[in-house]
Write a protein that holds these residues in place. Structure first.
Motif, PDB file in Angstrom:
ATOM      1  N   LYS A 201       1.060  -0.945  -0.099  1.00 24.02           N
ATOM      2  CA  LYS A 201       0.052   0.148   0.408  1.00 24.02           C
ATOM      3  C   LYS A 201       0.797   1.195  -0.301  1.00 24.02           C
ATOM      4  O   LYS A 201       0.747   1.823  -0.962  1.00 24.02           O
ATOM      5  CB  LYS A 201      -0.660  -0.076   1.278  1.00 24.02           C
ATOM      6  CG  LYS A 201      -1.498  -1.242   1.440  1.00 24.02           C
ATOM      7  CD  LYS A 201      -3.323  -1.593   2.591  1.00 24.02           C
ATOM      8  CE  LYS A 201      -1.506  -1.694   3.627  1.00 24.02           C
ATOM      9  NZ  LYS A 201      -1.213  -2.634   3.751  1.00 24.02           N
ATOM     10  N   SER A 202       2.105   1.472   0.953  1.00 19.09           N
ATOM     11  CA  SER A 202       2.684   2.344   0.730  1.00 19.09           C
ATOM     12  C   SER A 202       3.608   3.166  -0.056  1.00 19.09           C
ATOM     13  O   SER A 202       4.033   3.862  -0.456  1.00 19.09           O
ATOM     14  CB  SER A 202       3.526   2.330   2.042  1.00 19.09           C
ATOM     15  OG  SER A 202       2.755   2.262   3.859  1.00 19.09           O
TER      16      SER A 202
ATOM     17  N   ASN B 177       3.771   6.005  -3.215  1.00 23.07           N
ATOM     18  CA  ASN B 177       4.332   7.104  -3.335  1.00 23.07           C
ATOM     19  C   ASN B 177       5.125   6.520  -4.322  1.00 23.07           C
ATOM     20  O   ASN B 177       5.206   7.720  -5.780  1.00 23.07           O
ATOM     21  CB  ASN B 177       6.121   5.956  -2.920  1.00 23.07           C
ATOM     22  CG  ASN B 177       6.162   6.698  -0.873  1.00 23.07           C
ATOM     23  OD1 ASN B 177       5.779   7.305  -0.788  1.00 23.07           O
ATOM     24  ND2 ASN B 177       7.074   5.101   0.129  1.00 23.07           N
TER      25      ASN B 177
ATOM     26  N   ALA C  33       5.609   8.234   2.765  1.00 23.73           N
ATOM     27  CA  ALA C  33       5.006   6.807   2.995  1.00 23.73           C
ATOM     28  C   ALA C  33       5.968   5.766   3.164  1.00 23.73           C
ATOM     29  O   ALA C  33       6.597   5.392   2.341  1.00 23.73           O
ATOM     30  CB  ALA C  33       3.913   6.027   1.924  1.00 23.73           C
ATOM     31  N   LYS C  34       5.982   5.527   4.598  1.00 25.60           N
ATOM     32  CA  LYS C  34       6.976   4.911   5.271  1.00 25.60           C
ATOM     33  C   LYS C  34       6.922   3.635   4.557  1.00 25.60           C
ATOM     34  O   LYS C  34       5.794   2.251   4.149  1.00 25.60           O
ATOM     35  CB  LYS C  34       6.905   4.913   6.430  1.00 25.60           C
ATOM     36  CG  LYS C  34       7.683   5.843   6.889  1.00 25.60           C
ATOM     37  CD  LYS C  34       8.090   6.037   8.461  1.00 25.60           C
ATOM     38  CE  LYS C  34       8.694   7.376   8.678  1.00 25.60           C
ATOM     39  NZ  LYS C  34       7.293   8.673  10.047  1.00 25.60           N
ATOM     40  N   VAL C  35       7.992   3.053   3.826  1.00 27.43           N
ATOM     41  CA  VAL C  35       7.817   1.142   3.494  1.00 27.43           C
ATOM     42  C   VAL C  35       8.776   0.441   4.337  1.00 27.43           C
ATOM     43  O   VAL C  35      10.196   0.713   4.677  1.00 27.43           O
ATOM     44  CB  VAL C  35       8.226   1.544   1.942  1.00 27.43           C
ATOM     45  CG1 VAL C  35       8.240   0.134   1.302  1.00 27.43           C
ATOM     46  CG2 VAL C  35       6.993   1.630   1.223  1.00 27.43           C
TER      47      VAL C  35
ATOM     48  N   ASN D  19      -2.911   7.201   7.903  1.00 26.15           N
ATOM     49  CA  ASN D  19      -2.152   8.304   7.619  1.00 26.15           C
ATOM     50  C   ASN D  19      -3.117   9.288   5.848  1.00 26.15           C
ATOM     51  O   ASN D  19      -3.734   8.497   5.448  1.00 26.15           O
ATOM     52  CB  ASN D  19      -1.219   7.705   6.753  1.00 26.15           C
ATOM     53  CG  ASN D  19       0.032   7.552   8.067  1.00 26.15           C
ATOM     54  OD1 ASN D  19       0.184   7.774   9.244  1.00 26.15           O
ATOM     55  ND2 ASN D  19       0.880   6.336   7.746  1.00 26.15           N
TER      56      ASN D  19
ATOM     57  N   ASP E  85      -4.250   6.742   3.481  1.00 31.75           N
ATOM     58  CA  ASP E  85      -3.085   4.995   3.694  1.00 31.75           C
ATOM     59  C   ASP E  85      -3.744   4.275   5.099  1.00 31.75           C
ATOM     60  O   ASP E  85      -3.450   4.818   5.847  1.00 31.75           O
ATOM     61  CB  ASP E  85      -1.688   5.522   3.645  1.00 31.75           C
ATOM     62  CG  ASP E  85      -0.211   3.888   3.677  1.00 31.75           C
ATOM     63  OD1 ASP E  85      -1.527   3.193   3.120  1.00 31.75           O
ATOM     64  OD2 ASP E  85       0.452   4.269   3.550  1.00 31.75           O
TER      65      ASP E  85
ATOM     66  N   THR F 254       2.564   0.316   8.806  1.00 32.11           N
ATOM     67  CA  THR F 254       1.945   1.689   8.674  1.00 32.11           C
ATOM     68  C   THR F 254       0.740   1.161   9.451  1.00 32.11           C
ATOM     69  O   THR F 254      -0.005   0.195   9.504  1.00 32.11           O
ATOM     70  CB  THR F 254       0.481   2.111   7.537  1.00 32.11           C
ATOM     71  OG1 THR F 254       1.825   1.954   6.596  1.00 32.11           O
ATOM     72  CG2 THR F 254       0.267   3.054   7.471  1.00 32.11           C
TER      73      THR F 254
END
Ligand SMILES: Nc1nc2c(ncn2[C@@H]2O[C@H](COP(=O)(O)OP(=O)(O)OP(=O)(O)O)[C@@H](O)[C@H]2O)c(=O)[nH]1
Ligand SMILES: [Mg+2]
Length: 196
Positions: free
Chosen positions: A36-37, A41, A49-51, A62, A74, A58
């Protein structure tokens, strides 16, 4: 629709902290680690977004404000192992409240790994969305990991296994090769009522 501006405007751990429902929003849901993240991105063209290769990256909801106009959301993933009962409960309550309270939620993009058939929790999510009358579209992730022939096979199998719920749109995507990102953005534009 062209992405001009993206801002992370909210990281929410409870329903009260969500931004007011004053603009259209779309959300990205799916199993933890499904991508998803990474997809966000790749789609937004910015590493925002942090991956992580560790499932459960996550944990919060967000909110990304796109072009000063729409919320792209997210959502925390579901279904990773080694999660406590309390954490699962927290996820359930948070998601339930989220889906029930966002009148501005236009469509949910439900991400499923292109390599695998949907699992129990994916079906649960589909049933959840159906019961709440929230429209949804499937994105089949990590398409780069399949050979052409396998892709066709899996596409048909995934579609078949979800056909009990109705006819839906399935878009194969890869955040790595960018396959399907244009299609996905086009579909997003349509659901948001953008022309172009
Ligand atoms: N090969 C390939 N790997 C991908 C793709 N998308 C994501 N990944 C990898 O899959 C892992 C999980 O990606 P995330 O984007 O963090 O997944 P997520 O769904 O946001 O996970 P949670 O935040 O835990 O819910 C990372 O190691 C990514 O590099 C893709 O299209 N192709
Ligand atoms: Mg994530």
């Amino acid at each position: 629709m062209k992405i001009n501006k993206v801002e992370l405007i909210k990281t929410a751990y409870d329903i009260r902290s969500l931004p007011s429902a004053d603009r259209k929003e779309i959300a990205f849901a799916g199993r933890s680690n499904v991508g998803k993240s990474s997809f966000l991105n790749a789609l937004l063209g910015i590493k925002i977004a942090k991956v992580s290769s560790n499932p459960g990256k996550t944990r919060s909801i967000n909110y990304y404000l796109v072009n000063n106009e729409y919320y792209f959301v997210d959502l925390p993933g579901y279904g990773f192992a080694n999660v406590s009962k309390t954490e699962k409960e927290r996820w359930n309550i948070l998601m339930n409240k989220y889906f029930e309270n966002r009148a501005n939620l236009t469509t949910v993009f439900l991400l499923i790994d292109h390599r695998h058939l949907p699992q129990k929790l994916d079906f649960t999510m589909v049933e959840w969305l159906k019961n709440l009358n929230i429209p949804f579209i499937f994105l089949l992730t990590k398409a780069d990991k399949l050979k052409k022939k396998e892709k066709v096979q899996m596409y048909n199998n995934i579609k078949k296994s979800l056909s009990i719920y109705g006819e839906y749109l399935y878009i194969p995507i890869s955040s790595k090769t960018k396959e399907g990102l244009k299609d996905a953005l086009k579909t997003i534009s349509v659901v948001l009522g953008e022309n172009g």
